[in-house]
Design a protein around this motif. Sequence first.
Motif, mmCIF file in Angstrom:
data_model
loop_
_atom_site.group_PDB
_atom_site.id
_atom_site.type_symbol
_atom_site.label_atom_id
_atom_site.label_comp_id
_atom_site.label_asym_id
_atom_site.label_seq_id
_atom_site.Cartn_x
_atom_site.Cartn_y
_atom_site.Cartn_z
ATOM 1 N N ALA A 13 3.591 0.106 -5.312
ATOM 2 C CA ALA A 13 3.352 0.362 -3.884
ATOM 3 C C ALA A 13 4.021 -0.709 -3.035
ATOM 4 C CB ALA A 13 1.852 0.411 -3.607
ATOM 5 N N MET A 18 5.059 0.534 0.689
ATOM 6 C CA MET A 18 3.998 1.419 1.168
ATOM 7 C C MET A 18 3.120 0.650 2.151
ATOM 8 S SD MET A 18 1.124 3.355 -1.091
ATOM 9 C CE MET A 18 0.048 4.565 -0.379
ATOM 10 N N PRO A 19 2.771 1.249 3.285
ATOM 11 C CA PRO A 19 1.888 0.564 4.234
ATOM 12 C C PRO A 19 0.535 0.242 3.579
ATOM 13 C CG PRO A 19 2.891 2.492 5.240
ATOM 14 C CD PRO A 19 3.225 2.542 3.780
ATOM 15 N N ALA A 21 -2.563 0.170 4.779
ATOM 16 C CA ALA A 21 -3.723 1.008 5.122
ATOM 17 C C ALA A 21 -3.863 2.208 4.169
ATOM 18 C CB ALA A 21 -3.660 1.457 6.572
ATOM 19 N N PRO A 22 -2.800 3.003 3.945
ATOM 20 C CA PRO A 22 -2.951 4.110 2.997
ATOM 21 C C PRO A 22 -3.233 3.620 1.570
ATOM 22 C CG PRO A 22 -0.978 4.433 4.321
ATOM 23 C CD PRO A 22 -1.509 3.074 4.634
ATOM 24 N N LEU A 23 -2.611 2.503 1.183
ATOM 25 C CA LEU A 23 -2.862 1.964 -0.150
ATOM 26 C C LEU A 23 -4.335 1.610 -0.312
ATOM 27 C CD1 LEU A 23 -1.962 0.864 -2.917
ATOM 28 C CD2 LEU A 23 -1.551 -1.316 -1.761
ATOM 29 N N GLY A 25 -6.836 2.767 1.438
ATOM 30 C CA GLY A 25 -7.621 4.003 1.518
ATOM 31 C C GLY A 25 -7.641 4.758 0.202
ATOM 32 N N TRP A 26 -6.473 4.958 -0.389
ATOM 33 C CA TRP A 26 -6.395 5.668 -1.669
ATOM 34 C C TRP A 26 -7.042 4.872 -2.795
ATOM 35 C CZ3 TRP A 26 -5.915 10.562 -1.792
ATOM 36 C CH2 TRP A 26 -5.146 11.234 -0.848
ATOM 37 N N THR A 27 -6.892 3.552 -2.769
ATOM 38 C CA THR A 27 -7.530 2.717 -3.785
ATOM 39 C C THR A 27 -9.044 2.798 -3.661
ATOM 40 O OG1 THR A 27 -5.644 1.222 -3.815
ATOM 41 C CG2 THR A 27 -7.708 0.361 -4.691
#
Length: 95
Positions: A13, A18-19, A21-23, A25-27
């Motif tokens: 990532a 990869m930004p 915030a999404p990382l 969130g998905w984590t």
Amino acid sequence: MIPGIRTIIPIPAGRSKMPIAPLLGWTFFGSLLWTALLFSLGYVLNANYDQVAQIIDPISTFFVGLRIAYVRNVLRRQSSNYDEILSTPLCVPAV
């Protein structure tokens, strides 16, 4: 997420920029699902803990081995690049 995967996901990532915030969130979402699954299994199979441990231990050992192999491979690649970088002559501008 599965523990072995959850540990190494930040590496690709980060490399792909990869930004954060999404990382995160998905984590969080993956960790929440994995924890809920293990909690549910523990609740349902409480009386059979030893049998569950016999099933989960080899799976956990496999993912730990996979993680070690991945980190070893990354470190080996980085060290070969490091040696290559050090052997390249520096270009110093003429004064």
